[in-house]
Design an enzyme around this catalytic site. Structure first.
Site, mmCIF file in Angstrom:
data_model
loop_
_atom_site.group_PDB
_atom_site.id
_atom_site.type_symbol
_atom_site.label_atom_id
_atom_site.label_comp_id
_atom_site.label_asym_id
_atom_site.label_seq_id
_atom_site.Cartn_x
_atom_site.Cartn_y
_atom_site.Cartn_z
ATOM 1 N N ALA A 32 0.825 -1.210 0.000
ATOM 2 C CA ALA A 32 0.000 0.000 0.000
ATOM 3 C C ALA A 32 0.860 1.260 0.000
ATOM 4 C CB ALA A 32 -0.937 -0.009 1.206
ATOM 5 N N HIS A 68 17.563 7.621 23.842
ATOM 6 C CA HIS A 68 17.758 6.395 24.611
ATOM 7 C C HIS A 68 16.799 6.410 25.793
ATOM 8 C CE1 HIS A 68 19.752 3.118 26.705
ATOM 9 N NE2 HIS A 68 19.727 3.880 27.790
#
Length: 179
Positions: A32, A156
């Site tokens: 798609a 992080h």
């Protein structure tokens, strides 16, 4: 026709003037997101706005458990097409986010030119693989090198920072366990 699909150029033009084709009728890879991009390119060109896309950097996801995603060449394809290939891997077992989520099975693999660092492809296996592979696709699309990818600050803890870790491993500079 070419292999069961309508042959189109990078602008989604067919061999018939003024006729465009996109998606499943013009591409063997039936995604798609690829059909959407092709539709945008075709619509732009049909309305006088110059647009093209060579469709070489197309991420693909397999929504299995674990999730698997790829972009570009596989390691085998890269070795067949290029002389100098190196791989950088990072296992989710060394990822703070994977550990926090209890999903340490998985890895990121970056396939690139061993000297220049041009990225040929990538593989991600594990949680959010189809999201994580986008960073490799973006790097490839914008011709970033492995060194430039490794030099990008990553938040992080995140799953995406595993791409940075794989790039650092590729450069023989692993911080958290490598491949």
């Amino acid at each position: 026709m070419d292999g069961g699909v309508i042959r189109v150029d990078d602008c989604c033009r067919t061999s018939v003037g003024g006729v465009y084709a996109v998606g499943d009728v013009a591409e063997a890879r039936q995604y798609a997101h690829l059909a959407t991009r092709m539709g945008i390119v075709a619509a732009d060109n049909a309305t006088g706005v110059q647009a093209s896309d060579d469709r070489t950097v197309v991420p693909a996801g397999m929504y299995t458990h674990p999730e698997v995603a790829t972009v570009g060449l596989s390691e085998t394809q890269a070795r067949e097409a290029h002389e100098k290939v190196k791989v950088g891997r990072f296992r989710y077992g060394a990822s703070g986010m994977a550990r926090a989520c209890g999903s340490i099975d998985g890895m990121v693999k970056i396939i690139a030119d061993s000297e220049l660092g041009e990225i040929f492809g990538g593989v991600v296996i594990g949680p959010h693989a189809t999201d994580v592979v986008q960073e490799i696709a973006l790097a490839m699309r914008n011709e970033l090198t492995v060194r430039e990818l490794a030099g990008t600050i990553h938040a992080h803890p995140t799953f995406v920072e595993a791409v940075n870790e794989a790039a650092e491993t590729f450069l023989d500079l692993p911080l958290h366990g490598g491949g």
